[in-house]
Scaffold this motif. Structure first.
Motif, PDB file in Angstrom:
ATOM      1  N   UNK A   1       0.807  -1.210   0.000  1.00 25.75           N
ATOM      2  CA  UNK A   1       0.000   0.000   0.000  1.00 25.75           C
ATOM      3  C   UNK A   1       0.843   1.265   0.000  1.00 25.75           C
ATOM      4  N   UNK A   2       2.161   1.141   0.244  1.00 25.81           N
ATOM      5  CA  UNK A   2       3.034   2.307   0.182  1.00 25.81           C
ATOM      6  C   UNK A   2       3.514   2.597  -1.232  1.00 25.81           C
ATOM      7  N   UNK A   3       3.247   1.688  -2.181  1.00 22.23           N
ATOM      8  CA  UNK A   3       3.625   1.903  -3.570  1.00 22.23           C
ATOM      9  C   UNK A   3       2.462   2.604  -4.276  1.00 22.23           C
ATOM     10  N   UNK A   4       2.398   3.902  -4.100  1.00 21.17           N
ATOM     11  CA  UNK A   4       1.274   4.674  -4.618  1.00 21.17           C
ATOM     12  C   UNK A   4       1.544   5.139  -6.036  1.00 21.17           C
ATOM     13  N   UNK A   5       0.470   5.571  -6.696  1.00 22.89           N
ATOM     14  CA  UNK A   5       0.604   6.133  -8.045  1.00 22.89           C
ATOM     15  C   UNK A   5       1.480   7.377  -8.013  1.00 22.89           C
ATOM     16  N   UNK A   6       1.394   8.142  -6.935  1.00 22.99           N
ATOM     17  CA  UNK A   6       2.205   9.369  -6.824  1.00 22.99           C
ATOM     18  C   UNK A   6       3.695   9.028  -6.816  1.00 22.99           C
ATOM     19  N   UNK A   7       4.075   8.023  -6.044  1.00 26.16           N
ATOM     20  CA  UNK A   7       5.496   7.653  -5.994  1.00 26.16           C
ATOM     21  C   UNK A   7       5.984   7.164  -7.353  1.00 26.16           C
ATOM     22  N   UNK A   8       5.174   6.365  -8.013  1.00 31.05           N
ATOM     23  CA  UNK A   8       5.568   5.865  -9.332  1.00 31.05           C
ATOM     24  C   UNK A   8       5.649   6.990 -10.350  1.00 31.05           C
ATOM     25  N   UNK A   9       4.745   7.966 -10.243  1.00 27.82           N
ATOM     26  CA  UNK A   9       4.784   9.110 -11.154  1.00 27.82           C
ATOM     27  C   UNK A   9       6.046   9.938 -10.921  1.00 27.82           C
ATOM     28  N   UNK A  10       6.412  10.131  -9.654  1.00 32.40           N
ATOM     29  CA  UNK A  10       7.642  10.873  -9.337  1.00 32.40           C
ATOM     30  C   UNK A  10       8.857  10.135  -9.889  1.00 32.40           C
TER      31      UNK A  10
ATOM     32  N   UNK B   1       7.329  16.988  -7.512  1.00 29.91           N
ATOM     33  CA  UNK B   1       8.143  16.759  -8.707  1.00 29.91           C
ATOM     34  C   UNK B   1       9.605  17.096  -8.445  1.00 29.91           C
ATOM     35  N   UNK B   2       9.863  18.215  -7.764  1.00 30.90           N
ATOM     36  CA  UNK B   2      11.243  18.579  -7.444  1.00 30.90           C
ATOM     37  C   UNK B   2      11.924  17.481  -6.621  1.00 30.90           C
ATOM     38  N   UNK B   3      11.168  16.839  -5.746  1.00 32.25           N
ATOM     39  CA  UNK B   3      11.742  15.795  -4.908  1.00 32.25           C
ATOM     40  C   UNK B   3      12.230  14.595  -5.681  1.00 32.25           C
ATOM     41  N   UNK B   4      11.758  14.426  -6.924  1.00 30.70           N
ATOM     42  CA  UNK B   4      12.180  13.290  -7.736  1.00 30.70           C
ATOM     43  C   UNK B   4      13.293  13.608  -8.709  1.00 30.70           C
ATOM     44  N   UNK B   5      13.881  14.811  -8.614  1.00 31.56           N
ATOM     45  CA  UNK B   5      14.888  15.233  -9.591  1.00 31.56           C
ATOM     46  C   UNK B   5      16.305  15.197  -9.032  1.00 31.56           C
ATOM     47  N   UNK B   6      16.538  14.369  -7.980  1.00 30.70           N
ATOM     48  CA  UNK B   6      17.880  14.375  -7.380  1.00 30.70           C
ATOM     49  C   UNK B   6      18.962  14.044  -8.392  1.00 30.70           C
ATOM     50  N   UNK B   7      18.779  12.956  -9.152  1.00 33.05           N
ATOM     51  CA  UNK B   7      19.816  12.521 -10.098  1.00 33.05           C
ATOM     52  C   UNK B   7      20.076  13.594 -11.150  1.00 33.05           C
TER      53      UNK B   7
ATOM     54  N   UNK C   1       7.787  20.918   1.176  1.00 28.65           N
ATOM     55  CA  UNK C   1       9.039  21.659   0.984  1.00 28.65           C
ATOM     56  C   UNK C   1      10.137  21.073   1.868  1.00 28.65           C
ATOM     57  N   UNK C   2       9.791  20.706   3.095  1.00 27.90           N
ATOM     58  CA  UNK C   2      10.770  20.041   3.970  1.00 27.90           C
ATOM     59  C   UNK C   2      11.296  18.775   3.308  1.00 27.90           C
ATOM     60  N   UNK C   3      10.379  17.998   2.789  1.00 27.36           N
ATOM     61  CA  UNK C   3      10.757  16.730   2.161  1.00 27.36           C
ATOM     62  C   UNK C   3      11.678  16.959   0.968  1.00 27.36           C
ATOM     63  N   UNK C   4      11.371  17.997   0.179  1.00 28.26           N
ATOM     64  CA  UNK C   4      12.204  18.314  -0.992  1.00 28.26           C
ATOM     65  C   UNK C   4      13.628  18.643  -0.551  1.00 28.26           C
TER      66      UNK C   4
END
Length: 1094
Positions: free
Chosen positions: A396-405, A482-488, A523-526
């Protein structure tokens, strides 16, 4: 016993009794069943009850007992004798006939059997043909009215059969072929089922409102079987059918609805599960079987593109539907990472951003509801950090949001067309297929720069002016995600690029007067996610914002708990990425000030404090005494009598205190430093010890409670490792005997000794500090004397005059058990054995205690040695040397103990001692103290054997030869130590230079390829099987310097000389049994003994 008949009615009644609410009845029935289980016909009786029992409960009880019975027999290597084949045949028949609930339990027994007899031994040749026949003649395949077998049951058995093959079976092979069992299953059963698969699809599609549960189940189970078959391998018989099967899966996925209008009934829920399994199959094909999937990628891509567009309805969908959308995003990510992926997916980038990815990231009603009703679940799903402890695999932690990010991150890293001279598309495509070097060509710009960031920049940053516009706020929530998924992507950009992004698009949110908490938390998470690519000049602004968020209070009816937790998680992430704050004190001030305000947050704050102290090192050490004294009260209020185990907040609080105590100890000034610095450290250590003593008194002395009329008490076993660190820190502060009384050290040590004596949850991370604490206790007793250390005083009336366990007796109970545990514990325990026997001084009244310790330790060490004596290994050394210390203290008593516990035990130990001390043993005796102890012991053993009057025995000459080798080695080591300090200084300088060179060369290391990775792990598996893989941490344990105590003053070489002088006439008789090389080296080292070897 073979001919005894087990009465079915009796067993059935006993099974009914196991369901009783009366504990005595249940225990009696269980005991009787255990006795009956010894009869060969017992499992057959259970099988007959699973299908012909009187009621559902009885059938379930029979199935459960059979499962446990089978597991016991398999694990203990007990076969079903001559009737095992008969049993397996009847088990198969029961599986095909069982009711669904019973089948669910019974199939577990089947899995236990096939894991050994089919997967490992391949010794059930008739299994696959029999199952194929059962499927062919089942009710939904044969369509006969009188079919005996259930198709769904048969396919469930098939799934259980292929399930073990979803993972590679032989880790020792870098490239493992398809197991022959799986090839046979695929050829005989799976491929014929695929021919029928379209028929069942047509049947469920044509239902038109009717329920086709059986057919839906068949589709799902077949998909599960295919998934297990292709997850790791690709059976040759199955490969030609992959294209047609994938088209069938695409048809199933096309039949699913995501508009939120349909309620999920049982049949449609099965269809959703089949769709989910279909997408998992696509992921496996794309990532592992490119040879078969490349031609299918266009159709697969078009299929999943039609699914992800429904992310706009994400707030209306149930979890099964959202999971399918999540997997569809994952399939696109996998496709894009392949060679043809760019050509297939890049034309749809704009569509994906507008209609799939961004809508999945937008804040919706479900998010707000979860924030309010279950904030911790919201954090786990949307703001994951290192603070979270998710146990197990939670789908249940594998959400559509995480996959989209994740997909957005893959898109941002993909390379676009060249920006240089115009070239056609085919040329650009061909360049993408060249080597890694060409793909890094500066002519290519990533899609993160060309598409993703420009797309995100069109959404305005919320401010006080537009704060009332929910559309702007919800959309910007998606931008932050979206910013949180751009580390690489950002890691490859110039520092100023990230600086501008954070300064202009993230930090302004913290300046808003009424910024919604959802945005601040994101923002904290980012900031935490981008810790690896943040420039140093942003440190002040980043930490200032996070500290502001960490201290934000709840407002009206809105909880800011996720804001504070995400800020803590972000700080932990930054520290782990070596991104420290410009100043540590403001962070500590806010952190310590927050602890105790909100009970539910204390656990997280303690974990954050541990991270801060661990990262700051000497930067915060001056504040440790004050912090420790401030935290004791906050921790104590969560410790209550009868609370075992302790709450998580207490465990993390103890961990933080232990880390601070260790940091303060590490800051101890060197002896050559000024007295002022030393006095400051001692003063701080005294303050820390006082606070920690108050805490442990509350935890151990105030919270003790009697268990019975004899006054026995229970001690909490939580935090044993950290508690030992705290106790040791208290002992380090003692500089006068009065302090022992003031700090109640004797009382605390008694409780601690009882705790470790009862310790059975052996785990390396939980036991390390106990051994250090033991040595500190011995040192403290040697200096000042501890009450109840060797012998415990009788309890005062009205308690019965029964002597309790003393401190040293509790320690010895722990050590004797530790000797039998994992390798590192054995090494450390044996090191403590030397300390207790050789360092401590015992009076004539307490000599009996020392003698009992020698007996207990020698017995435990011999027991462990017997278990590993077949093959020489490094663990021989600590065990043999531990017995050596025991033997030197009480030769006759220990010899008797060794021979009593094992016939010839003294000879076994003596032979092992001789071998360990020889030059052929690896790793050999490393330190001077080890060699000294061995030489003294060998001298004693040789003298004992000579006294027995049997100079012809092999043990005598083996020990004498090793004694000569050890004497030579001891002399060499003693000569080497003369220049040891100078050598160490040179080595330190060399190590510093080497470390600098290593750091400079880190960037030049090549990334490990998949082939190299597989080969490395295959070799590790081989080493592990051969017991040549050294456990991490064990190497340093092998070099413990033994504290010889009273033996330190003995001149070992003089003792050897005395032995040779007294017995040279007898020893000369065995010269022919000694190696010429050994004698030659001994005489070269000690030429004065030439006289005795003429």
């Amino acid at each position: 016993m073979d001919d005894v008949h087990v009465d079915v009615n009796q067993v059935a009644q006993l099974l009914n009794d196991t369901l009783s609410g009366d504990v005595i009845v249940v225990r009696s029935a269980t005991d009787t069943l255990d006795r009956l289980s010894l009869f060969p016909r017992f499992p057959f009786t259970l099988l007959s009850i699973t299908t012909g029992g009187q009621n559902q409960g009885q059938k379930m009880a029979a199935a459960s007992y059979l499962k446990n019975f089978t597991r016991r027999n398999i694990e203990s290597n007990v076969s079903f004798s001559n009737i095992s084949k008969e049993f397996k045949d009847q088990l198969m028949q029961a599986l095909l006939e069982a009711e669904p609930a019973v089948l669910k339990v019974l199939i577990e027994a089947f899995r236990i059997i096939i894991s050994v007899e089919f997967k490992k031994q391949n010794s059930w040749p008739e299994l696959v043909p029999d199952l194929r026949t059962a499927i062919q003649n089942s009710n939904l395949i044969n369509n006969g009215a009188n079919c005996r077998w259930n198709t769904v049951n048969a396919l469930i058995v098939l799934h259980a059969l292929v399930r073990p093959f979803q993972y590679f079976l032989n880790p020792k092979l870098a490239k493992e072929p398809v197991p022959p069992q799986l090839e046979f299953i695929a050829k005989e059963i799976i491929v014929p089922m695929l021919a029928l698969f379209p028929c069942f699809i047509e049947k469920v599609f044509a239902a038109r409102g009717r329920t086709e549960l059986e057919s839906e189940k068949i589709l799902l189970i077949v998909c599960k079987c295919i998934y297990c078959s292709v997850k790791s391998y690709m059976p040759s018989a199955l490969a030609p059918h992959v294209p047609s099967f994938c088209q069938n899966l695409i048809a199933i996925l096309g039949s699913l609805s995501f508009d939120g209008s349909l309620s999920l009934g049982d049949d449609y829920l099965l269809r959703m599960k089949t769709g989910k399994r279909s997408l998992l199959i696509f992921c496996s094909l794309v990532t592992r079987h490119r040879k078969y999937s490349d031609k299918l990628m266009p159709d697969i891509t078009n299929c999943v593109l039609q699914i992800v567009k429904y992310s706009t309805n994400i707030s209306k969908l149930d979890f099964p539907q959202e999971r399918i959308i999540s997997l569809a995003f994952d399939v696109i990510s996998h496709v894009l990472e392949t060679g043809p992926g760019w050509r297939l997916v890049s034309p749809h980038f704009s569509f994906l951003l507008d209609n799939a990815i961004f809508p999945a990231l937008v804040l919706n009603e479900k998010d707000i509801s979860e924030w309010e009703e279950d904030a911790d679940e919201y954090i786990r799903k949307n703001l994951p950090s290192e603070l979270e402890e998710v146990s197990g695999w939670r789908e249940d932690l594998f959400t559509a949001r995480k996959s989209a990010i994740n997909l957005l991150g893959v898109i941002s890293m993909s390379k676009g067309p060249p920006t240089g001279p115009c070239t056609n598309g085919s040329s650009a495509l061909s360049k993408r297929k060249k080597s890694e070097k060409s793909r890094r060509n500066n002519q290519h710009r990533s899609m993160g720069e060309l598409l993703v960031l420009p797309y995100l920049s069109k959404f305005p940053v919320p401010c006080d002016v537009n704060a009332s516009d929910s559309r702007i706020l919800n959309d910007y929530y998606a931008v932050l995600m979206a910013y949180g998924g751009l580390q690489d992507f950002l890691r490859e950009q110039k520092p100023e690029f990230t600086t501008n992004l954070i300064r202009n698009r993230v930090l302004p949110l913290y300046a808003m007067s009424m910024c919604p908490p959802y945005l601040v938390a994101s923002a904290n998470w980012v900031l935490g996610e981008l810790g690896s690519c943040l420039p140093e000049d942003m440190s002040a602004g980043v930490y200032s914002s996070l500290l502001k968020a960490l201290a934000m209070p709840d407002k009206e009816e809105v909880s800011f708990y996720p804001v504070r937790v995400s800020a803590a998680g972000a700080i932990v992430g930054l520290l782990e990425n070596d991104y420290p704050p410009p100043e540590w004190y403001p962070l500590l001030q806010v952190l310590v000030g927050r602890i105790g305000i909100e009970d539910e947050e204390n656990s997280i704050l303690f974990e954050l404090l541990s991270s801060v102290v661990g990262a700051a090192n000497e930067n915060v050490v001056d504040h440790i005494p004050f912090i420790v004294s401030s935290l004791v009260g906050a921790i104590s209020k969560h410790i209550h009598p009868n609370s075992e185990p302790w709450p998580q907040v207490v465990e993390r609080g103890f961990a933080a205190l232990a880390l601070m105590a260790q940091s303060w100890e590490n800051s101890m000034p060197e002896e050559v430093e000024q007295d002022k610095s030393s006095e400051k450290w001692k003063s701080g250590q005294a303050a820390i010890a006082k606070s920690l003593s108050v805490l442990l008194q509350h935890a151990w002395l105030s919270c003790l409670h009697p268990l019975d009329q004899e006054g026995e008490v229970s001690t909490p076993l939580s935090c044993i490792d950290d508690s030992s660190t705290l106790l040791r820190s208290i002992m380090l502060s003692v500089s006068r005997s009065n302090a022992i009384v003031e700090l109640k050290l004797s009382e605390l040590l008694l409780v601690w000794a009882d705790m470790i004596a009862d310790w059975h949850a052996w785990e390396e991370t939980e036991d390390l500090s106990i051994f250090d604490c033991i040595k500190e206790v011995v040192s403290l007793h040697s200096k000042y004397g501890l009450k109840n250390f060797v012998v415990r005083q009788m309890p005062s009336p009205p308690a019965p005059p029964v002597p309790r366990r003393s401190i040293i007796e509790g320690i010895s109970a722990f050590l004797s058990e530790a000797i039998l545990q994992y390798p590192s514990a054995t090494w450390r325990a044996c090191s403590c054995v030397h300390t207790l026997l050789l360092v401590l001084n015992y009076s004539s009244e307490t000599e009996g205690v020392k003698q009992s310790l020698a007996v207990v330790f020698s017995r435990a060490a011999l027991s462990h040695f017997k278990a590993i004596q077949i093959k020489p290994c490094p663990l021989w050394k600590p065990l043999v040397l531990a017995i050596s210390s025991c033997y030197l203290c009480y030769p006759e008593i220990v010899e008797g103990t060794l021979n009593k516990d094992e016939d010839g035990g003294f000879t076994i130990w003596g032979s092992a001692l001789a071998f360990v001390c020889s030059s052929t043993f690896e790793p050999g005796l490393c330190t001077e103290s080890e060699i000294k102890l061995a030489v003294l012991t060998l001298t004693k053993v040789v003298e004992r054997l000579l006294g027995l009057g049997s100079p012809g025995g092999n043990l005598l000459w083996d020990c004498y030869a090793s004694l000569m080798e050890g004497s030579v080695r001891l002399k060499e080591v003693q000569e080497e130590t003369e220049n040891e300090e100078e050598a160490e200084d040179e080595e330190e300088d060399y190590n510093e230079e080497s470390q600098d060179d290593d750091e400079d060369s880190e960037g030049d290391e090549c990334e490990e390829t998949e082939e190299e990775f597989l080969e490395r792990y295959a070799q590790a598996a081989v080493d592990l099987e051969n017991n040549t893989l050294v456990e991490e941490g064990d190497v340093e344990d092998q070099e413990y310097d033994i504290d010889l105590g009273c033996l330190e003053e003995v001149d070992q070489l003089k003792v050897v000389a005395s032995l040779i002088e007294r017995y040279h006439n007898v020893l000369m008789q065995g010269r022919a049994l000694l190696s010429h090389e050994v004698i030659s080296k001994f005489l070269d080292a000690f030429p004065k003994y030439n006289l005795y070897f003429q």
